[in-house]
Design a protein around this motif. Structure first.
Motif, short mmCIF file in Angstrom:
data_model
loop_
_atom_site.label_atom_id
_atom_site.label_comp_id
_atom_site.label_asym_id
_atom_site.label_seq_id
_atom_site.Cartn_x
_atom_site.Cartn_y
_atom_site.Cartn_z
N ALA A 1 -3.53 0.48 -3.01
CA ALA A 1 -3.13 -0.91 -2.76
C ALA A 1 -2.80 -1.61 -4.07
O ALA A 1 -3.57 -1.52 -5.04
N ASP B 1 1.19 5.61 -0.37
CA ASP B 1 0.59 6.94 -0.39
C ASP B 1 1.29 7.76 -1.48
O ASP B 1 2.45 8.13 -1.33
N ASN C 1 -3.29 5.51 0.31
CA ASN C 1 -3.75 4.12 0.43
C ASN C 1 -4.02 3.43 -0.90
O ASN C 1 -5.03 2.75 -1.08
N ILE D 1 0.86 -1.18 0.00
CA ILE D 1 0.00 0.00 0.00
C ILE D 1 0.90 1.23 0.00
O ILE D 1 1.82 1.34 0.82
#
Length: 246
Positions: free
Chosen positions: A218, A199, A216, A197
């Motif tokens: 993924a 950012d 987030n 994951i």
């Protein structure tokens, strides 16, 4: 290519269209009948019809200010009432050249946009319906997808389709730039990463100014993802992303 020589391709096209989950189920019988008719007229070589690995094609509506569309391939409607942020599953088509027409939903005269595309054997494509810089006209942009991924890894790229951002950098939140200078209507290269994951943030190219945070995100193993930057900073829509995977 003569009409007679094109019957095998026509037969395969109609067969694939009849089995595709079309937005208009009534078209199934029509396309299957056309498939059988073309098969009857096929040109055989050494008693066989050569079957080529089909191309895979899907569409993405990425124009926030546009009305829903109908999408026609070689004068056959394959998508109905196709709305902003909507995408369809891959449609298999025999390799070759195709006429694509975009109509206002419910109409079949005076297309809003037309273009020809060449589909290669076994290749996968996403054809994005995108705005121009002035956001007053439409553009069809074919992007070749690469679904292959190294075992147990993931892969990601970005495509910039927001007319408000002429060029962007993609960076790790508060960190280094991962993709730089992705211009409007252009795609980055694919990046192979470990499943995780992340950012991200979209920055105006060459600056630290954040145009859009992307927390987030993924990435699953054995999955190739394309993240489309779409929308606008104006009142008509919001700047956002849409992720597509094969």
């Amino acid at each position: 290519m003569s009409d007679k020589q094109s019957y095998p391709q026509k037969s395969e096209t109609y067969d694939l269209l009849s089995s595709y989950k079309n937005s208009d189920p009534q078209l199934h019988d029509y396309y299957y009948h056309k498939h059988l008719k073309s098969l009857e007229n096929s040109t055989y070589r050494n008693g066989q019809i050569t079957v080529l690995l089909p191309a895979q094609v899907r569409f993405l509506h990425a124009v926030p200010t546009a009305h829903p569309f109908d999408v026609h391939v070689n004068e056959m409607r394959i998508l109905k009432n196709f709305s902003y942020k909507e995408s369809n599953g891959y449609l298999p088509l025999p390799p070759g050249k195709y006429q694509l027409d975009i109509y206002r939903s419910g109409q079949n005269t005076s297309p809003l946009l037309s273009c020809k595309v060449a589909l290669e054997i076994g290749a996968s494509y996403t054809i994005a319906l995108a705005p121009t810089v002035a956001n007053e006209t439409l553009k069809m942009l074919p992007f070749e997808d690469n679904p292959s991924v190294p075992p147990n890894e993931a892969k990601v790229r970005f495509i910039q389709l927001s007319h408000d951002l002429l060029s962007v950098d993609i960076a790790v939140k508060g960190g280094d730039v991962v993709f730089d200078q992705i211009h409007f209507r252009k795609a980055s290269e694919y990046l192979t990463i470990h499943p995780m994951i992340v950012d991200f943030e979209v920055r105006k190219a060459g600056t630290k100014e954040i145009a859009l945070p992307l927390p987030n995100k993924a990435f699953q193993e054995n999955t190739s993802s394309t993240i489309y930057i779409i929308g606008s900073n104006r009142e008509s829509s919001s700047l956002e992303t849409l992720t597509l995977s094969p």
